[in-house]
Design a protein around this motif. Structure first.
Motif, PDB file in Angstrom:
ATOM      1  N   ILE A 158     -63.459  18.208 112.711  1.00 48.06           N
ATOM      2  CA  ILE A 158     -62.738  19.204 111.920  1.00 48.06           C
ATOM      3  C   ILE A 158     -62.489  18.679 110.515  1.00 48.06           C
ATOM      4  N   VAL A 159     -61.933  17.468 110.436  1.00 49.77           N
ATOM      5  CA  VAL A 159     -61.540  16.918 109.148  1.00 49.77           C
ATOM      6  C   VAL A 159     -61.475  15.399 109.240  1.00 49.77           C
ATOM      7  N   LYS A 160     -61.656  14.753 108.106  1.00 49.41           N
ATOM      8  CA  LYS A 160     -61.540  13.294 108.016  1.00 49.41           C
ATOM      9  C   LYS A 160     -60.404  12.955 107.057  1.00 49.41           C
ATOM     10  N   PHE A 161     -59.508  12.068 107.503  1.00 46.12           N
ATOM     11  CA  PHE A 161     -58.394  11.597 106.687  1.00 46.12           C
ATOM     12  C   PHE A 161     -58.646  10.162 106.239  1.00 46.12           C
ATOM     13  N   PHE A 162     -57.993   9.765 105.141  1.00 46.57           N
ATOM     14  CA  PHE A 162     -58.229   8.441 104.567  1.00 46.57           C
ATOM     15  C   PHE A 162     -56.914   7.677 104.439  1.00 46.57           C
ATOM     16  N   PHE A 163     -56.894   6.454 104.958  1.00 47.81           N
ATOM     17  CA  PHE A 163     -55.688   5.630 104.935  1.00 47.81           C
ATOM     18  C   PHE A 163     -56.037   4.220 104.453  1.00 47.81           C
ATOM     19  N   LYS A 164     -55.298   3.745 103.451  1.00 44.59           N
ATOM     20  CA  LYS A 164     -55.507   2.381 102.984  1.00 44.59           C
ATOM     21  C   LYS A 164     -54.659   1.426 103.807  1.00 44.59           C
ATOM     22  N   VAL A 165     -55.311   0.382 104.317  1.00 45.75           N
ATOM     23  CA  VAL A 165     -54.630  -0.644 105.103  1.00 45.75           C
ATOM     24  C   VAL A 165     -53.929  -1.602 104.146  1.00 45.75           C
ATOM     25  N   PRO A 166     -52.697  -2.026 104.450  1.00 43.24           N
ATOM     26  CA  PRO A 166     -51.981  -2.945 103.551  1.00 43.24           C
ATOM     27  C   PRO A 166     -52.775  -4.211 103.267  1.00 43.24           C
ATOM     28  N   GLU A 167     -52.641  -4.712 102.048  1.00 41.67           N
ATOM     29  CA  GLU A 167     -53.350  -5.928 101.637  1.00 41.67           C
ATOM     30  C   GLU A 167     -52.998  -7.127 102.524  1.00 41.67           C
ATOM     31  N   LYS A 168     -51.744  -7.155 103.008  1.00 43.10           N
ATOM     32  CA  LYS A 168     -51.290  -8.297 103.797  1.00 43.10           C
ATOM     33  C   LYS A 168     -51.216  -7.982 105.294  1.00 43.10           C
ATOM     34  N   ALA A 169     -51.929  -6.955 105.716  1.00 39.18           N
ATOM     35  CA  ALA A 169     -51.920  -6.596 107.135  1.00 39.18           C
ATOM     36  C   ALA A 169     -52.523  -7.724 107.967  1.00 39.18           C
ATOM     37  N   LYS A 170     -51.907  -7.992 109.099  1.00 44.10           N
ATOM     38  CA  LYS A 170     -52.384  -9.067 109.967  1.00 44.10           C
ATOM     39  C   LYS A 170     -53.518  -8.579 110.861  1.00 44.10           C
ATOM     40  N   LYS A 171     -54.495  -9.454 111.062  1.00 41.80           N
ATOM     41  CA  LYS A 171     -55.602  -9.142 111.950  1.00 41.80           C
ATOM     42  C   LYS A 171     -55.070  -8.790 113.328  1.00 41.80           C
ATOM     43  N   GLY A 172     -55.601  -7.722 113.904  1.00 42.37           N
ATOM     44  CA  GLY A 172     -55.173  -7.292 115.227  1.00 42.37           C
ATOM     45  C   GLY A 172     -54.078  -6.243 115.220  1.00 42.37           C
ATOM     46  N   THR A 173     -53.462  -5.990 114.048  1.00 44.32           N
ATOM     47  CA  THR A 173     -52.444  -4.942 113.973  1.00 44.32           C
ATOM     48  C   THR A 173     -53.082  -3.589 114.279  1.00 44.32           C
ATOM     49  N   VAL A 174     -52.402  -2.800 115.097  1.00 46.06           N
ATOM     50  CA  VAL A 174     -52.910  -1.484 115.483  1.00 46.06           C
ATOM     51  C   VAL A 174     -51.966  -0.408 114.964  1.00 46.06           C
ATOM     52  N   TYR A 175     -52.503   0.503 114.175  1.00 51.55           N
ATOM     53  CA  TYR A 175     -51.735   1.624 113.664  1.00 51.55           C
ATOM     54  C   TYR A 175     -52.166   2.890 114.411  1.00 51.55           C
ATOM     55  N   PRO A 176     -51.231   3.576 115.083  1.00 49.84           N
ATOM     56  CA  PRO A 176     -51.602   4.762 115.864  1.00 49.84           C
ATOM     57  C   PRO A 176     -51.766   6.003 114.997  1.00 49.84           C
ATOM     58  N   ILE A 177     -52.639   6.885 115.438  1.00 50.92           N
ATOM     59  CA  ILE A 177     -52.830   8.184 114.813  1.00 50.92           C
ATOM     60  C   ILE A 177     -52.602   9.233 115.899  1.00 50.92           C
ATOM     61  N   GLY A 178     -51.737  10.194 115.633  1.00 52.68           N
ATOM     62  CA  GLY A 178     -51.436  11.180 116.665  1.00 52.68           C
ATOM     63  C   GLY A 178     -50.911  12.479 116.094  1.00 52.68           C
ATOM     64  N   ILE A 179     -50.252  13.256 116.933  1.00 51.24           N
ATOM     65  CA  ILE A 179     -49.713  14.554 116.551  1.00 51.24           C
ATOM     66  C   ILE A 179     -48.217  14.589 116.825  1.00 51.24           C
ATOM     67  N   TYR A 180     -47.461  15.081 115.858  1.00 46.53           N
ATOM     68  CA  TYR A 180     -46.044  15.347 116.071  1.00 46.53           C
ATOM     69  C   TYR A 180     -45.896  16.851 116.188  1.00 46.53           C
ATOM     70  N   TYR A 181     -45.643  17.327 117.392  1.00 48.46           N
ATOM     71  CA  TYR A 181     -45.655  18.761 117.656  1.00 48.46           C
ATOM     72  C   TYR A 181     -44.388  19.446 117.157  1.00 48.46           C
ATOM     73  N   MET A 182     -44.569  20.503 116.359  1.00 46.94           N
ATOM     74  CA  MET A 182     -43.469  21.336 115.892  1.00 46.94           C
ATOM     75  C   MET A 182     -43.546  22.663 116.656  1.00 46.94           C
ATOM     76  N   PRO A 183     -42.478  23.075 117.333  1.00 47.39           N
ATOM     77  CA  PRO A 183     -42.519  24.229 118.235  1.00 47.39           C
ATOM     78  C   PRO A 183     -42.635  25.558 117.511  1.00 47.39           C
ATOM     79  N   PRO A 184     -42.976  26.620 118.266  1.00 51.09           N
ATOM     80  CA  PRO A 184     -43.214  27.944 117.670  1.00 51.09           C
ATOM     81  C   PRO A 184     -42.030  28.546 116.942  1.00 51.09           C
ATOM     82  N   ASP A 185     -40.803  28.109 117.254  1.00 52.65           N
ATOM     83  CA  ASP A 185     -39.647  28.695 116.589  1.00 52.65           C
ATOM     84  C   ASP A 185     -39.333  28.046 115.251  1.00 52.65           C
ATOM     85  N   ASP A 186     -40.202  27.151 114.784  1.00 58.23           N
ATOM     86  CA  ASP A 186     -40.031  26.480 113.497  1.00 58.23           C
ATOM     87  C   ASP A 186     -41.061  27.030 112.518  1.00 58.23           C
ATOM     88  N   ILE A 187     -40.660  27.233 111.249  1.00 55.86           N
ATOM     89  CA  ILE A 187     -41.597  27.762 110.248  1.00 55.86           C
ATOM     90  C   ILE A 187     -42.801  26.845 110.079  1.00 55.86           C
TER      91      ILE A 187
END
Length: 217
Positions: A158-187
């Motif tokens: 569908i789409v590709k997003f772009f994220f820059k990893v911190p310059e001092k990020a440690k090898k093996g660090t895992v950053y999750p990508i997911g969904i925060y669901y907003m319910p139907p009664d919210d604009i």
């Protein structure tokens, strides 16, 4: 302008209204995870999830410290059966979401083959007043929405997003990508719908998505 386009613009505008200065000073642990209740849709009791339907997933990628990671949102089981989506996408808040226009909070993104017939798309960073469920889990959030004329959404990326990893990020660090669901009664409600408004398919999509990750190599 049709109602689907107006809804997409209104949803994106709602995120912009809540957004302010970019960036975060919080630090992430070596591995961070999405909140347990971030994926649970709220529908009326008479809506039952379809036995099968759209399957949303994010890719798992690797990137070195200082590099820009490319994470794709992919759908299957929905070819020619969806007309609109609106998703709050979460990511480890040490990542820097690459921006197209930082002054307006518009993010950089690239539409994939599943979106080749899209009539409108908007991607924005949510930078202020994030829910506690996100901040306590060291998660940032962006909002992506797009519409089609009819059920012309495809399968695949569908789409590709772009994220820059911190310059001092440690090898093996895992950053999750997911969904925060907003319910139907919210604009700012999350959605994945076809032209008939079949909420059983939408419920299936939000109960069965698969998260991704960026791992520092």
């Amino acid at each position: 302008m049709n109602i689907k386009k107006l809804t997409a613009i209104a949803a994106a505008a709602a995120v912009l209204t809540l957004s302010a200065a970019c960036g975060s000073s919080q630090s992430s642990p070596t591995s961070v995870s999405a909140p347990e209740n971030a994926t649970m849709p709220t529908y009326s009791n008479d809506i039952t999830a379809a036995e099968d339907g759209p399957k949303l997933m994010f890719t798992n990628v690797e990137a070195a410290a200082g590099e820009t990671a490319e994470v794709s949102l992919i759908v299957s089981g929905a070819a020619n059966n969806w007309t609109m989506c609106g998703l709050h996408v979460t990511f480890g808040d040490e990542l820097e979401c690459v921006m197209d226009d930082p002054t307006q909070n518009f993010i950089e993104y690239e539409l994939g083959p599943a979106s080749k017939r899209a009539t409108l798309s908007v991607g924005m960073l949510w930078t202020n007043s994030l829910p506690e469920e996100l901040t306590k889990n060291h998660l940032g959030c962006l909002f992506f929405t797009e519409t089609f004329d009819g059920d012309n959404g495809g399968d695949g990326e569908i789409v590709k997003f772009f994220f820059k990893v911190p310059e001092k990020a440690k090898k093996g660090t895992v950053y999750p990508i997911g969904i925060y669901y907003m319910p139907p009664d919210d604009i700012r409600s999350d959605m994945f719908r076809n032209s008939t408004g079949d909420l059983s398919l939408e419920k299936y999509a939000f109960e069965n998505w698969t998260g991704g990750s960026i791992t520092v190599k």
